[in-house]
Design a protein around this motif. Structure first.
Motif, PDB file in Angstrom:
ATOM      1  N   ALA A  13       7.593   3.281 -17.873  1.00 53.71           N
ATOM      2  CA  ALA A  13       6.619   4.575 -17.935  1.00 53.71           C
ATOM      3  C   ALA A  13       6.515   4.878 -16.539  1.00 53.71           C
ATOM      4  N   ILE A  14       6.082   4.190 -15.682  1.00 54.31           N
ATOM      5  CA  ILE A  14       5.897   4.615 -14.234  1.00 54.31           C
ATOM      6  C   ILE A  14       7.217   5.343 -13.860  1.00 54.31           C
ATOM      7  N   LEU A  15       8.355   4.957 -14.242  1.00 51.20           N
ATOM      8  CA  LEU A  15       9.570   5.660 -13.569  1.00 51.20           C
ATOM      9  C   LEU A  15       9.465   7.188 -14.367  1.00 51.20           C
ATOM     10  N   LEU A  16       9.356   7.335 -15.490  1.00 44.26           N
ATOM     11  CA  LEU A  16       9.435   8.613 -16.056  1.00 44.26           C
ATOM     12  C   LEU A  16       8.422   9.449 -15.430  1.00 44.26           C
ATOM     13  N   LEU A  17       7.006   8.845 -15.215  1.00 42.75           N
ATOM     14  CA  LEU A  17       6.078   9.635 -14.849  1.00 42.75           C
ATOM     15  C   LEU A  17       6.362  10.126 -13.268  1.00 42.75           C
ATOM     16  N   VAL A  18       6.866   9.094 -12.469  1.00 42.77           N
ATOM     17  CA  VAL A  18       7.386   9.506 -11.179  1.00 42.77           C
ATOM     18  C   VAL A  18       8.484  10.824 -10.866  1.00 42.77           C
ATOM     19  N   VAL A  19       9.359  10.634 -12.060  1.00 39.41           N
ATOM     20  CA  VAL A  19      10.376  11.367 -12.089  1.00 39.41           C
ATOM     21  C   VAL A  19       9.958  12.876 -12.290  1.00 39.41           C
ATOM     22  N   TRP A  20       8.956  12.801 -13.499  1.00 41.06           N
ATOM     23  CA  TRP A  20       8.329  14.218 -13.874  1.00 41.06           C
ATOM     24  C   TRP A  20       7.768  14.758 -12.742  1.00 41.06           C
ATOM     25  N   THR A  21       7.048  13.879 -12.009  1.00 43.68           N
ATOM     26  CA  THR A  21       6.192  14.577 -10.830  1.00 43.68           C
ATOM     27  C   THR A  21       7.063  15.227  -9.860  1.00 43.68           C
ATOM     28  N   VAL A  22       8.258  14.386  -9.569  1.00 45.98           N
ATOM     29  CA  VAL A  22       9.141  14.912  -8.292  1.00 45.98           C
ATOM     30  C   VAL A  22       9.637  16.090  -8.811  1.00 45.98           C
ATOM     31  N   VAL A  23      10.136  16.222 -10.124  1.00 47.89           N
ATOM     32  CA  VAL A  23      10.740  17.643 -10.681  1.00 47.89           C
ATOM     33  C   VAL A  23       9.567  18.686 -10.619  1.00 47.89           C
ATOM     34  N   SER A  24       8.646  18.502 -11.184  1.00 50.78           N
ATOM     35  CA  SER A  24       7.274  19.370 -11.009  1.00 50.78           C
ATOM     36  C   SER A  24       7.099  19.924  -9.508  1.00 50.78           C
ATOM     37  N   LEU A  25       7.017  18.947  -8.727  1.00 54.34           N
ATOM     38  CA  LEU A  25       6.868  19.407  -7.022  1.00 54.34           C
ATOM     39  C   LEU A  25       7.818  20.151  -6.610  1.00 54.34           C
ATOM     40  N   VAL A  26       9.077  19.811  -6.710  1.00 53.70           N
ATOM     41  CA  VAL A  26      10.199  20.463  -6.396  1.00 53.70           C
ATOM     42  C   VAL A  26      10.355  21.872  -7.091  1.00 53.70           C
TER      43      VAL A  26
ATOM     44  N   ASP B 104     -10.287   5.235 -10.925  1.00 57.76           N
ATOM     45  CA  ASP B 104      -9.473   4.175 -10.350  1.00 57.76           C
ATOM     46  C   ASP B 104      -7.897   4.129 -10.950  1.00 57.76           C
ATOM     47  N   ARG B 105      -7.942   4.677 -12.118  1.00 59.16           N
ATOM     48  CA  ARG B 105      -6.728   4.524 -12.951  1.00 59.16           C
ATOM     49  C   ARG B 105      -5.987   5.657 -12.477  1.00 59.16           C
ATOM     50  N   VAL B 106      -6.625   6.721 -12.310  1.00 59.86           N
ATOM     51  CA  VAL B 106      -5.926   7.778 -11.769  1.00 59.86           C
ATOM     52  C   VAL B 106      -5.025   7.842 -10.609  1.00 59.86           C
ATOM     53  N   VAL B 107      -5.828   7.104  -9.695  1.00 60.93           N
ATOM     54  CA  VAL B 107      -5.740   7.053  -8.252  1.00 60.93           C
ATOM     55  C   VAL B 107      -4.587   5.871  -8.047  1.00 60.93           C
ATOM     56  N   SER B 108      -5.096   4.795  -8.412  1.00 57.39           N
ATOM     57  CA  SER B 108      -4.325   3.392  -8.219  1.00 57.39           C
ATOM     58  C   SER B 108      -2.935   3.321  -9.266  1.00 57.39           C
ATOM     59  N   GLY B 109      -3.335   3.945 -10.543  1.00 56.74           N
ATOM     60  CA  GLY B 109      -2.141   3.843 -11.563  1.00 56.74           C
ATOM     61  C   GLY B 109      -1.201   4.805 -11.282  1.00 56.74           C
ATOM     62  N   TYR B 110      -1.629   6.086 -10.994  1.00 57.27           N
ATOM     63  CA  TYR B 110      -0.606   7.172 -10.890  1.00 57.27           C
ATOM     64  C   TYR B 110      -0.360   7.611  -9.402  1.00 57.27           C
ATOM     65  N   VAL B 111      -1.246   8.044  -8.823  1.00 60.84           N
ATOM     66  CA  VAL B 111      -1.012   8.803  -7.427  1.00 60.84           C
ATOM     67  C   VAL B 111      -0.483   7.372  -6.476  1.00 60.84           C
ATOM     68  N   PHE B 112      -0.912   6.364  -6.445  1.00 58.75           N
ATOM     69  CA  PHE B 112      -0.210   5.315  -5.398  1.00 58.75           C
ATOM     70  C   PHE B 112       1.235   5.096  -5.917  1.00 58.75           C
ATOM     71  N   ASN B 113       1.431   5.103  -7.278  1.00 60.81           N
ATOM     72  CA  ASN B 113       2.802   4.662  -7.738  1.00 60.81           C
ATOM     73  C   ASN B 113       3.839   5.888  -7.132  1.00 60.81           C
TER      74      ASN B 113
END
Lengths: 330, 277
Positions: A13-26, B104-113
């Protein structure tokens, strides 16, 4: 078992979220470009028709996102919905079909340009990793075994110096020594197998310093364990104790760092590739992308480097969990 | 013990180097022997001498004066980046740690990751590539990648200190959230913040030089160390005047090393458990 599954799902889930963020940023970053990218590429003397044609071809005439807040004639802002015909959806749609658009400069597909250069970067990163390991394990073991002596202090200082010396200082100095003074290796390019030596040392130097410190503290920690006493008591030579027993346990944290650093190496490769004219994705990003303001190419390079980095990190994390079950629960 | 004694000597070395750097940066116009921009084509690639302490470069500029003024750029970027990112990071980290819940959930769960999963230097490169180069944009990019480390640190500290008895007591006495945060919790989190700031200075100086080296930082005529190294690494310059490369290289390495020594020394000093190792 339950924890294992949950942990893996969480990672994905984190992986997908991060990839989505990167694509959006780019995708969205291109709107930060000062001035019109079309004019930047075509030059001031381009006719309005040429500019319009360029903008249409590369999708720059479409709105950047699903909605925007343009100004009224009176100057106040209002909400406007653009629907699916926007650059954000188009970039995603292309990506899902393996298309990253065409280079603003050469009109070639970006994905083709990137994958022509990708192997050189991976090659460089792996060579750097190997060199770092080859330096760090013997040096770290030596320091750990002789804890507190001058050997230990010397290797600690050496490691700190290695961390503090950036690649763009080490690299040109290596070029000076081995290419200019001694003439043993060429200063830049990727034509002969030995051309990889200098870039790999440059890229691996900082990593080998970090690894040396890790191996050292691992060895010190493991040497205090009971099994070491047992191994010594049964008459094993000190070398066997260290290399067969201690290193095996001590390398677990080192493996993690290696995986995490593979990503750092990919990012650091941008600088190393520029120093040595190593034709990897970093050189593509700097020379063809940034210097020529080919924003489509910049998007593609940043995306591919980031995704590789993210995948390397996720894989490392999973391998680490698999290697050391104690971490899974906590 | 011998180890910790050795490390603290390194920290003192770091402090001396940094103090020297600050003096050089402040008094740069008086210390520099030549005009940083003045070219002199009849005097190129001169070896270090009494007239030019560090020699001259490909266009006859005085390398010593440029290294001196380079200290200004490096320190300026480092200080602004560390101050801005530590303040922003502290505020966000403290809010997330203190209030918990969805912030905290947004900052540490999403932004930090997201930030952890992204190579910092690449993000800075991407930002500057799109924003355009220049000192202010470079500082902005470094702040954007920099604040997360402080936020993570402060959040962790706040979570820890929040549960201490004296904080509970303050709350029972009716102290406001802000008072508890600023008077009781944050002072307890300052020590690791100083360590982080010292290491952050090293990181910022290094990033500034890296981006300038890539042509994404301070534009060329300015005497940034990264720019100087980029200009010095051509084959001709290396062949006839390696000192043009070596002096700014030493300056960067010494500065980064000094801040790292200070950070490491402070960490060991503040955390006696590590001292025994």
């Amino acid at each position: 078992m339950k924890y294992k599954l949950l942990g893996a799902l969480r990672r994905i889930a984190i992986l997908l979220l991060v990839v989505w963020t990167v694509v959006s940023l780019v995708t969205l970053l291109i709107d930060l470009v000062p001035g019109d990218p079309a004019v930047a590429i075509l030059g001031e003397q381009a006719t309005p028709e040429q500019v319009a044609q360029f903008r249409e071809k590369h999708g720059l005439d479409r709105p950047p996102f699903f909605f925007s807040f343009p100004r009224d004639p009176s100057g106040a802002r209002h909400f406007e919905w653009h629907g699916l015909s926007n650059r954000y959806t188009e970039y995603w749609w292309g990506l899902l079909h393996g298309d990253m658009g065409r280079s603003f400069r050469t009109d070639e597909p970006v994905i083709k340009l990137i994958f022509a250069r990708y192997p050189a970067t991976i090659e460089l990163a792996i060579a750097a990793l190997l060199i770092a390991v080859a330096i760090a394990i013997p040096l770290g073991v030596l320091a750990g075994r002789h804890k507190g002596t001058w050997i230990d202090s010397f290797s600690s200082v050496l490691a700190l110096v290695g961390i503090s010396l950036p690649g763009f200082v080490i690299g040109p100095m290596l070029v000076y020594l081995f290419a200019v003074k001694l003439g043993w290796l060429s200063a830049s390019g990727r034509f002969y197998p030995e051309d990889i030596i200098l870039p790999a040392i440059t890229l691996g130097a900082a990593l080998s310093a970090i690894l040396t410190r890790m191996v050292r503290s691992s060895v010190i920690e493991e040497l205090g364990e009971d099994y070491v006493r047992t191994a010594r008591a049964k008459g094993l030579s000190e070398n066997k104790v260290v290399y067969k027993h201690v290193l095996k346990n001590g390398l677990i944290p080192v493996v993690t760092i290696l995986g995490l650093q593979l990503g750092v190496l990919l990012a650091g490769a941008i600088i190393t590739e520029k120093i040595f004219g190593w034709p990897g994705i970093g050189l593509l990003l700097v020379e063809d992308g940034i210097n020529k303001r080919d924003y489509r190419l910049i998007q593609g390079c940043v995306l591919v480097i980031s995704v590789t980095y993210i995948l390397a990190n996720t894989l490392t994390d999973m391998v680490y969990r698999w290697l050391d079950p104690r971490i899974r629960v906590s | 013990m011998a180890d910790s004694f050795y490390m603290s000597r390194l920290a003192i070395f770091g402090l001396v180097v940094v103090a020297l750097m600050v003096v050089v940066a402040i008094f740069a116009p008086w210390i520099a022997t030549h005009d940083v921009g003045a070219t002199d084509l009849s005097n190129i690639y001169r070896e270090p001498s009494a007239a030019h302490w560090f020699g001259t470069d490909a266009t006859g500029r005085d390398v010593f004066s440029r290294v001196v003024f380079g200290a200004r750029i490096s320190l300026q970027v480092g200080i602004v980046v560390v101050v801005v990112s530590s303040v922003v990071g502290t505020i966000i980290g403290a809010l997330a740690g203190y209030y918990g819940g969805w912030i905290d959930r947004v900052v540490s769960g999403y932004v930090f990751n997201v930030f952890l999963a992204f190579p910092g230097l690449l993000l800075a490169i991407a930002l500057v590539a799109f924003l355009g180069s220049g000192l202010n944009k470079l500082i902005l990019a470094l702040c954007i990648i920099g604040w997360v480390g402080y936020a993570r640190l402060i959040r962790g500290q706040v979570l820890k200190v929040r549960e201490y008895d004296f904080v509970q007591a303050a709350r029972a006495l009716g102290a406001s959230d802000l008072r508890i945060l600023f008077v009781h919790i944050l002072p307890n989190a300052v020590q690791p913040l100083i360590v982080q700031a010292s290491l952050g200075m090293a990181g910022a100086v290094l990033s500034e030089a890296s981006l300038s080296f890539l042509g994404l930082g301070v534009p060329p005529p300015a005497p940034s160390w990264g720019v100087m190294i980029d200009e010095a690494r051509g084959f001709n310059t290396l062949m006839s005047a390696p000192h043009v490369l070596i002096f700014p290289g030493i300056a960067i390495a010494l500065t980064v090393l000094a801040f790292n020594f200070i950070g490491d020394g402070l960490r060991e000093y503040l955390d006696p458990r590590q001292r025994k190792r």
